[in-house]
Design an enzyme around this catalytic site. Structure first.
Site: not given
Ligand code: BGC
Length: 463
Positions: A178, A402
């Protein structure tokens, strides 16, 4: 600077390591021509498609969570991404990242023993001022903390990955989700601007950080850098498409980085857009109007990630990237099955009804991104599913949140973003639609059992 990768002699696989954990995931191979590498004699130069003829690492942390869920065994052996989302994740031990990078790579050597070639997928995600247009994954480094990013994050990762012990692995790095697209769409004078993205554009630290990451990692000859390129419902509009490709080209040639450091790009990471919308196309006209005039497509040039990725690949090549770059599509949550999935093209003559009845993507708006209700697992990981696409991959581990649906204090740099709150009515970045998020969600990266169950139930193709 232009660097070439001198051929290196493939070394014979080292002696068996103790403590094998899991059988590695084997991708469905949809194309012929699986390489049969000749041990000892073959130089191990970078190959065009690292997934071709290769097993892919199954993350034991994610696999255990999936297997513990009712029905989860069906997918617990799929390969998913290992996320390095903060400095501590390199050594491991923190929530959601209990295994450190070196231990993962050692596991990968064990899993690799059953395969001629083997891919290890790792997400590099910790830029200064990370996630400038949202709050759920803001990260730990301040906007001006490029020096810490370089010395305490990228350098240690490069040192571990560059260890000759791992030279026979094909290490796929997914670079900074992003970040660069935010510098195109979420900056002044656009209505979608945030002060944080304006700051990251002005201080140059996303560009400098990504350039440093691809330069350092790209210097390791068995690393395949794929830079994150957002998704069709973000970069697919004319205003964003060419400008994003220009920014990627500028970034790839900043500092000591070069186009040679980029193997390709990934789209839809941790997002929900389908790889393919099977029942309508942006070129369709209904009742004398183009579907692009309707409120769902809203003048976008694409309606799915695969058509976008293919076109964006061509655009990137025109800006100076190598003609053989490949694209990845994260399909871990891009399936929209279940009882509400359409089974054919609508016969309506009004554009909005036609698109709404034909589209498989049931979000309120393509800008919605957090824990989307109704989504399912998408296409299983697959090699070379279409022209220009190196693989469908599962980078976002399905079942990991998320973002929290209400504020939850934590020490992981995770904020509360209203886009994760099911009662939120939106902002300019989702054109003021409801968020579509599931309720009762934990902070990002933490296990979200209810979402995992829904992803299984709505998988498409079905499990
Ligand atoms: C989070 C991470 C996480 C990743 C995979 C991201 O949105 O910020 O901490 O490891 O998602 O789940």
């Amino acid at each position: 600077m232009s660097r070439t990768n001198p051929p290196r002699l493939r070394r014979r696989k080292t002696a068996l390591l103790a403590g094998a954990l899991l059988g590695a995931g084997v991708m469905t191979v949809s194309t012929l021509g699986v390489a049969s590498a000749n041990e000892d004699a073959q130089p191990l130069a970078r190959v065009d498609n690292p997934y071709e003829g290769a097993g892919v690492y199954v993350n034991p942390d994610w696999s255990a969570n999936a297997a513990a869920e009712p029905g989860g065994e069906a997918i617990a052996n799929e390969p998913t991404g290992v996320w390095l989302d903060r400095i501590e994740a390199i050594d491991g031990g923190s929530a959601g990242n209990s295994t450190g990078l070196r231990e993962h790579l050692d596991n990968a050597l064990v899993q690799a023993q059953d395969h001629e070639n083997f891919v290890f997928q790792v997400v590099v995600y910790n830029l200064p001022g990370r996630d400038c247009a949202a709050l759920a994954s803001n990260g730990q480094l301040a906007p001006d903390d490029l020096a810490t990013y370089q010395s305490d994050f990228i350098d240690p990762i490069a040192e571990i990955i560059g260890d000759p012990a791992y030279a026979d692995l094909r290490i796929v790095t997914v670079i900074e989700i992003d970040s660069l697209p935010n510098l195109i769409t979420n900056v002044s004078p656009r209505e979608t601007a945030t002060p944080e993205c304006d700051e990251m554009l002005a201080n140059g630290n996303y560009v400098n950080g990504v350039a440093y990451a691809i330069e350092q990692l790209g210097a390791i000859e068995n690393v395949y850098n794929y830079i994150d390129a957002g998704h069709y419902g973000w970069i697919g509009w004319d205003d964003n498409f060419g400008a994003s490709a220009d920014l990627f080209a500028e970034t790839a040639t900043t500092g000591g980085a070069s186009f040679d450091d980029v193997h390709g790009f990934i789209v839809n990471t941790a997002n929900f857009g389908p790889a393919v919308e099977p029942y309508y196309d942006v070129t369709d006209t209904v009742g004398g109007s183009s579907v692009r005039e309707g409120s769902w497509v809203d003048w976008n040039n694409y309606n799915d990630n695969q058509s976008f990725a293919q076109a964006f690949r061509t655009e990137l090549v025109s800006k100076g990237f190598a003609s053989d770059i490949g694209m990845l599509i994260d399909t871990s949550r891009s399936g929209w099955g279940g009882p509400d999935r359409p089974t054919g093209t609508s016969t309506a003559t009004d554009v909005d009804t036609y698109v709404d009845e034909s589209r498989v993507d049931k979000r309120f708006q393509t800008g919605n991104w957090c824990n989307q209700a109704g989504a399912g697992l998408g296409e299983r990981p697959e090699v070379a599913p279409a022209e220009g696409i190196d693989a469908y991959v599962w980078i976002k581990p399905p079942g990991e949140s998320d973002g929290s649906s209400e504020e939850i204090p934590n020490d992981e740099g995770k904020g509360f973003d209203r886009m994760c709150d099911p009662t939120y009515e939106g902002n300019p970045r989702n054109n003021h639609n409801m968020s579509g998020a599931l309720g009762d969600a934990p902070i990002s990266g933490h296990w979200f059992s209810a979402q995992f169950q829904e992803l299984l139930a709505n998988a498409y193709p079905p499990l």
